[in-house]
Design an enzyme around this catalytic site. Structure first.
Site, short mmCIF file in Angstrom:
data_model
loop_
_atom_site.label_atom_id
_atom_site.label_comp_id
_atom_site.label_asym_id
_atom_site.label_seq_id
_atom_site.Cartn_x
_atom_site.Cartn_y
_atom_site.Cartn_z
N GLY A 153 -81.38 112.95 64.66
CA GLY A 153 -81.21 111.59 65.18
C GLY A 153 -82.56 110.95 65.44
O GLY A 153 -83.59 111.37 64.92
N CYS A 154 -82.55 109.93 66.26
CA CYS A 154 -83.78 109.18 66.55
C CYS A 154 -84.86 110.12 67.07
O CYS A 154 -84.63 110.89 68.00
CB CYS A 154 -83.49 108.10 67.58
SG CYS A 154 -84.96 107.16 68.06
#
Length: 198
Positions: free
Chosen positions: A34-35
């Site tokens: 993810g981020c």
């Protein structure tokens, strides 16, 4: 079904390949989940980790930039490169934190509000030993019924732009950080108090 975070201790304890790391002073791990802001925020607070860099893995150098990666046409994943002391923390310990705190390994091409292949769950082993440990842990989790979406991939890591580095630390009041990433750091402290550094 039990959530993945409750299964990691058993899976890792049973991993025969999680033997003591070589006596090198530092090693690197590259993980995508993810981020990269949140991944970086978590691993910066782990004892034995000396440096965490946000970046892109799985694509080429020319398109390793935020604009192109965000367009979801480059093949990169947002990732972090973790430099750690294997005499203080093992690769298998980093994977335990990765799977149980840093992200949700059951989500496909997304994490929380972020969607697309650049937010996929992927491990980029830096040597054969890391690849074997990662494969063994994933296999054990799947055997226990966890629907692990994490893939083992290959590819070069490219650091992200300067404004992405240490983003959570520099912007603690950013709404995205408050909602999505600060809770992960709190969970790290609660779940692994002996591993946590302030």
């Amino acid at each position: 079904m039990m959530r993945p975070k409750y299964l990691f201790a058993a899976a890792l304890a049973a991993t025969a390949l999680a033997s003591p790391a070589p006596a090198a002073r530092s090693e690197t791990a590259v993980l995508a989940g993810g981020c990269f802001w949140g991944m970086e925020a978590v691993f910066e607070h782990v004892q034995g980790v000396s440096n965490v860099v946000s970046g892109y893995a799985g694509g080429d150098a020319k398109s390793a930039n935020y604009r192109d990666v965000s367009a979801e046409r480059t093949g990169h994943a947002e990732a972090v490169r973790i430099t750690y002391d294997p005499s203080r923390i093992g690769y298998n310990d980093l994977l335990a934190i990765y799977f149980s705190v840093a992200h949700d390994p059951t989500q496909v091409n997304r994490q929380g509000p972020d969607t697309g292949p650049s937010y996929r769950s992927a491990i980029f082993p830096q040597d054969a030993r890391q690849k074997a440990i990662a494969a063994e842990v994933i296999a054990r989790l799947k055997k226990q019924g966890v629907k692990v979406a994490t893939k083992i991939e290959s590819g070069t890591f490219y650091p992200a732009e300067a404004y992405h580095q240490d983003y959570a630390r520099k912007n603690p009041n950013d709404r995205y950080i408050v909602i999505n990433d600060a809770p992960k750091v709190k969970q790290l402290k609660a779940k692994y108090p002996a591993r946590f550094k302030g």
